[in-house]
Design a protein around this motif. Structure first.
Motif, PDB file in Angstrom:
ATOM      1  N   MET A   1       0.826  -1.196   0.000  1.00  9.79           N
ATOM      2  CA  MET A   1       0.000   0.000   0.000  1.00  9.79           C
ATOM      3  C   MET A   1       0.864   1.251   0.000  1.00  9.79           C
ATOM      4  SD  MET A   1      -3.010   1.202  -0.052  1.00  9.79           S
ATOM      5  CE  MET A   1      -4.419   1.795   0.789  1.00  9.79           C
ATOM      6  N   ASP A   5       0.589   4.296  -2.551  1.00 10.47           N
ATOM      7  CA  ASP A   5       0.324   5.626  -1.996  1.00 10.47           C
ATOM      8  C   ASP A   5       1.371   6.629  -2.494  1.00 10.47           C
ATOM      9  OD1 ASP A   5      -2.000   5.920  -0.512  1.00 10.47           O
ATOM     10  OD2 ASP A   5      -1.010   5.823   1.425  1.00 10.47           O
ATOM     11  N   TYR A 141      -1.282  11.538   1.556  1.00 11.92           N
ATOM     12  CA  TYR A 141      -1.278  10.339   0.732  1.00 11.92           C
ATOM     13  C   TYR A 141      -2.711  10.057   0.301  1.00 11.92           C
ATOM     14  CZ  TYR A 141       3.379   9.443   2.597  1.00 11.92           C
ATOM     15  OH  TYR A 141       4.694   9.538   2.938  1.00 11.92           O
ATOM     16  N   SER A 143      -4.375   7.377   0.620  1.00  4.62           N
ATOM     17  CA  SER A 143      -5.088   6.650   1.681  1.00  4.62           C
ATOM     18  C   SER A 143      -5.555   7.587   2.786  1.00  4.62           C
ATOM     19  CB  SER A 143      -4.219   5.518   2.250  1.00  4.62           C
ATOM     20  OG  SER A 143      -3.015   6.017   2.771  1.00  4.62           O
ATOM     21  N   ASP A 144      -4.824   8.666   3.045  1.00  2.00           N
ATOM     22  CA  ASP A 144      -5.267   9.664   4.029  1.00  2.00           C
ATOM     23  C   ASP A 144      -6.587  10.287   3.582  1.00  2.00           C
ATOM     24  OD1 ASP A 144      -2.722   9.356   5.238  1.00  2.00           O
ATOM     25  OD2 ASP A 144      -1.936  11.173   4.304  1.00  2.00           O
ATOM     26  N   ALA A 146      -8.747   9.046   1.268  1.00  2.07           N
ATOM     27  CA  ALA A 146      -9.829   8.053   1.176  1.00  2.07           C
ATOM     28  C   ALA A 146     -10.432   7.769   2.550  1.00  2.07           C
ATOM     29  CB  ALA A 146      -9.304   6.764   0.549  1.00  2.07           C
ATOM     30  N   VAL A 147      -9.593   7.578   3.546  1.00  2.00           N
ATOM     31  CA  VAL A 147     -10.105   7.298   4.893  1.00  2.00           C
ATOM     32  C   VAL A 147     -10.791   8.540   5.466  1.00  2.00           C
ATOM     33  CG1 VAL A 147      -9.450   6.701   7.266  1.00  2.00           C
ATOM     34  CG2 VAL A 147      -8.511   5.407   5.334  1.00  2.00           C
TER      35      VAL A 147
END
Length: 178
Positions: A1, A5, A141, A143-144, A146-147
């Protein structure tokens, strides 16, 4: 991941080399600091739509609550901001997970969208642009983001009964002590 990212962030950050893209991303990032754009939008809705003022204020409170939740998670996780790209903006803090900009943007899009104001169809694209701006300016990132967006949307959906002015659903098991 982490590799994905890093690569996605690098690709999106490279889009910031276009001065027009960089200016738009900076403007969105600055306007979304501490949820300011979204809180101002909710308070404006409350001021202009007097018949639904309580609903607008509850939607604004949900947006603020989502933002505060993201800040709490950020303090627990303490993920450092990306160091492999040069950011286009300064940030209020050193930690990146989750993106509070994405959290408040998604919460506002869901909560204010539920009120179906004039221009409601513009909320999701504006929230998405806010989310992407954080990647273009190089401070989060993917993922930051998206979450953060998931946290914001979940907070607004969880508060939907309160937003409508109805009681929360009964807990599993059927008992309701309130």
């Amino acid at each position: 991941m982490d590799d994905m990212d890093h690569r996605l962030l690098s690709a999106l950050r490279a889009r910031g080399s276009d001065p027009r893209v960089a200016a738009a991303a900076r403007a969105l990032s600055h306007s979304g600091e501490h949820g300011a754009l979204w809180l101002a939008l909710g308070l404006t809705g409350a001021a202009l739509d007097r018949g639904r003022r309580p609903a607008w204020l509850r939607a604004t409170a949900l947006t603020a609550a989502a933002h505060l939740a993201s800040m709490g998670v950020k303090r627990l996780v303490r993920r450092p901001r990306p160091a492999h790209v040069t950011p286009l903006v300064r940030t209020a803090g050193r930690h990146s997970f989750p993106s509070s900009h994405a959290t408040s943007a998604a919460a506002a899009a869901v909560a204010y969208g539920a009120l179906r104001p004039a221009g409601a169809r513009l909320l999701p694209p504006l929230a998405a642009a806010m989310c992407v701006s954080r990647l273009v300016v190089g401070v989060h990132y993917p993922s930051d983001v998206a979450v953060g967006a998931a946290l914001g949307a979940a907070t607004a959906y969880a508060g939907a009964p309160w937003l409508r002015g109805t009681r929360a659903p009964r807990p599993i098991g059927g008992r309701h002590d309130g």
